[in-house]
Scaffold this active site. Structure first.
Site, PDB file in Angstrom:
ATOM      1  N   ASP A 169       5.233  -4.817   5.956  1.00  0.00           N
ATOM      2  CA  ASP A 169       5.737  -6.140   6.357  1.00  0.00           C
ATOM      3  C   ASP A 169       5.687  -7.179   5.234  1.00  0.00           C
ATOM      4  O   ASP A 169       6.591  -8.000   5.101  1.00  0.00           O
ATOM      5  CB  ASP A 169       5.038  -6.646   7.620  1.00  0.00           C
ATOM      6  N   GLY A 228       0.839  -1.204   0.000  1.00  0.00           N
ATOM      7  CA  GLY A 228       0.000   0.000   0.000  1.00  0.00           C
ATOM      8  C   GLY A 228       0.870   1.247   0.000  1.00  0.00           C
ATOM      9  O   GLY A 228       1.846   1.327   0.736  1.00  0.00           O
ATOM     10  N   ARG A 279      -5.461  -1.863   9.187  1.00  0.00           N
ATOM     11  CA  ARG A 279      -5.452  -3.331   9.073  1.00  0.00           C
ATOM     12  C   ARG A 279      -5.641  -3.959  10.453  1.00  0.00           C
ATOM     13  O   ARG A 279      -6.670  -3.712  11.071  1.00  0.00           O
ATOM     14  CB  ARG A 279      -4.158  -3.813   8.413  1.00  0.00           C
ATOM     15  N   ASP A 319      -0.006   2.378   8.487  1.00  0.00           N
ATOM     16  CA  ASP A 319      -0.495   1.613   9.642  1.00  0.00           C
ATOM     17  C   ASP A 319       0.399   1.691  10.886  1.00  0.00           C
ATOM     18  O   ASP A 319      -0.049   1.399  11.986  1.00  0.00           O
ATOM     19  CB  ASP A 319      -0.657   0.128   9.268  1.00  0.00           C
ATOM     20  N   THR A 339       4.338   2.743   5.441  1.00  0.00           N
ATOM     21  CA  THR A 339       2.944   2.310   5.561  1.00  0.00           C
ATOM     22  C   THR A 339       2.239   3.243   6.543  1.00  0.00           C
ATOM     23  O   THR A 339       2.838   3.651   7.543  1.00  0.00           O
ATOM     24  CB  THR A 339       2.817   0.857   6.064  1.00  0.00           C
ATOM     25  N   ASP A 392       2.650  -0.334  11.796  1.00  0.00           N
ATOM     26  CA  ASP A 392       2.591  -1.651  12.445  1.00  0.00           C
ATOM     27  C   ASP A 392       3.868  -2.461  12.245  1.00  0.00           C
ATOM     28  O   ASP A 392       3.841  -3.669  12.125  1.00  0.00           O
ATOM     29  CB  ASP A 392       1.388  -2.441  11.896  1.00  0.00           C
ATOM     30  N   ARG A 409       0.829  -5.016  -4.888  1.00  0.00           N
ATOM     31  CA  ARG A 409       1.005  -6.188  -4.024  1.00  0.00           C
ATOM     32  C   ARG A 409       1.161  -7.354  -5.007  1.00  0.00           C
ATOM     33  O   ARG A 409       0.205  -7.733  -5.671  1.00  0.00           O
ATOM     34  CB  ARG A 409      -0.222  -6.387  -3.140  1.00  0.00           C
TER      35      ARG A 409
HETATM   36  O1  F6P Z   1      -1.557  -1.229   4.809  1.00  0.00           O
HETATM   37  C1  F6P Z   1      -2.133  -0.020   4.420  1.00  0.00           C
HETATM   38  C2  F6P Z   1      -3.619  -0.180   4.217  1.00  0.00           C
HETATM   39  O2  F6P Z   1      -4.129   1.078   3.817  1.00  0.00           O
HETATM   40  C3  F6P Z   1      -4.389  -0.727   5.414  1.00  0.00           C
HETATM   41  O3  F6P Z   1      -4.642   0.237   6.396  1.00  0.00           O
HETATM   42  C4  F6P Z   1      -5.622  -1.259   4.731  1.00  0.00           C
HETATM   43  O4  F6P Z   1      -6.200  -2.297   5.491  1.00  0.00           O
HETATM   44  C5  F6P Z   1      -5.095  -1.783   3.422  1.00  0.00           C
HETATM   45  O5  F6P Z   1      -3.871  -1.107   3.179  1.00  0.00           O
HETATM   46  C6  F6P Z   1      -5.999  -1.595   2.240  1.00  0.00           C
HETATM   47  O6  F6P Z   1      -5.404  -2.223   1.159  1.00  0.00           O
HETATM   48  P1  F6P Z   1      -5.853  -2.019  -0.362  1.00  0.00           P
HETATM   49  O7  F6P Z   1      -5.446  -0.637  -0.784  1.00  0.00           O
HETATM   50  O8  F6P Z   1      -5.115  -3.070  -1.101  1.00  0.00           O
HETATM   51  O9  F6P Z   1      -7.332  -2.169  -0.390  1.00  0.00           O
END
Ligand code: F6P
Length: 328
Positions: free
Chosen positions: A107, A15, A176, A132, A130, A134, A76
């Protein structure tokens, strides 16, 4: 300095997060400063597999420090999870005589980097990007601070309309499985209650707390809910449950979603990204590998990639206490 490294590859993965561009700029410029070439790899690991690369120079990263998103694009990449995918990626590395890789991501991206390092004995360094926050081994990830400010700005606006209509708002924020965004913005925006995955508050306690608020004269309220909250209900179900049990509340839901990932990076994130980018290049040139750059107590530190992925980030319990005291 390790003179064996003549060319560094850099990519952004997972992300996107505000400040990733500032990190890319720092990696490219630091490489140039130390007379090392820098190759940009587009769309994360996918670009490594598909050979989407471009040789950069200090001028290639002009005017990006203030930009959200990532000029290198991100993805991803499922193919990189397979040995065949990683083999193709290594062929691109060899074709372009890249000697080391800097991965800016979360991660999942670091897991890929670690496997790649072990399979090909190839030097890699991670930079945590990120929203998050985390990742173990850094008190702050790139993008977290900007996301906090974006969320605060959004909740302040929601509060205006909540007050005007005497409504109770449930605001879902990203993160997340982690509650860092929810906990910090909940306190910063003066939320009545904050629901995070790390602490199962339980719906009964939430009801009790909202009942108390109503009795003490609060006519509008904000509850911040982390998307990964463990009550077993999503934000809409929680709102419905509360409305059913406390009918005097007029309830609304707001899911902030991907707007939390966009926007101009804050000054904090730009400085953090700049420091991390420089430290990553310097560390690689000193022969360090298979680690992540982090910040702790204002100092740049290095953590083995393995611990950065496996170590759980801890929620600051003090913040939970502060929130409880202030929602009296
Ligand atoms: O890891 C960053 C994040 O924005 C999280 O907070 C969220 O759960 C996820 O990515 C959303 O992913 P995507 O953009 O693939 O829907």
């Amino acid at each position: 300095m390790n003179t064996k490294i003549k060319r560094i590859g850099v990519l952004t993965s997972g992300g996107d997060a505000p400040g990733m561009n500032a990190a890319v700029r720092a990696v490219v410029r630091a490489s140039s400063y130390f007379s090392v070439e820098c190759v940009a790899i587009y769309k994360g690991y996918q670009g490594l597999i598909d050979d989407e690369t471009k040789l950069m120079n200090a001028r290639s990263v002009n005017n990006i420090i203030n930009k959200g998103g990532t000029i290198l694009k991100s993805a991803r990449c499922l193919e990189f999870r397979t040995p065949e995918g990683r083999k193709k990626a290594y062929e691109t590395i060899k074709k372009h005589t890249i000697d080391a890789l800097i991965v800016i991501g979360g991660d999942g991206s670091f897991t890929g980097a670690m496997i790649f390092h072990s399979e090909f004995n190839f030097p890699v360094i991670g930079i945590p990007g990120t929203i998050d926050n985390d990742i173990h081994g850094t008190t702050h990830t790139i993008g977290f601070d900007t996301a906090l400010n974006t969320v605060i700005d959004a909740i302040d606006k929601i509060r205006d309309t909540a007050i005007s209509h005497n409504r109770l708002f449930f605001v879902e924020v990203m993160g997340r499985d982690a509650g860092h965004i929810a906990l910090n913005t909940g306190i910063g925006a003066g939320a009545e209650e904050i629901l995070i995955p790390e602490e199962d508050m339980g719906l009964d306690r939430l009801l009790e707390s909202l009942k108390r608020s109503e009795k003490t004269g609060k006519s509008s309220s904000i509850v911040v809910i982390a998307e990964g909250d463990k009550t077993g209900k999503n934000v809409f179900e929680i709102a419905e449950y509360v409305e059913k049990n406390l009918p005097y509340y007029e309830v609304r839901v707001s899911v902030l979603g991907h707007m939390q990932r966009g926007g101009r990076p804050s000054c904090f994130d730009r400085v953090l990204a700049s420091r991390m980018g420089v430290h990553a290049v310097e560390s690689l040139l000193k022969g360090v590998s298979n680690v992540m750059v982090g910040i702790d107590n204002s100092q740049m530190i290095l953590t083995p990639l393995e611990s950065s992925i496996k170590g759980k980030t801890k929620i600051n319990k003090n913040l939970i206490r502060v929130s409880e005291i202030l929602s009296v």
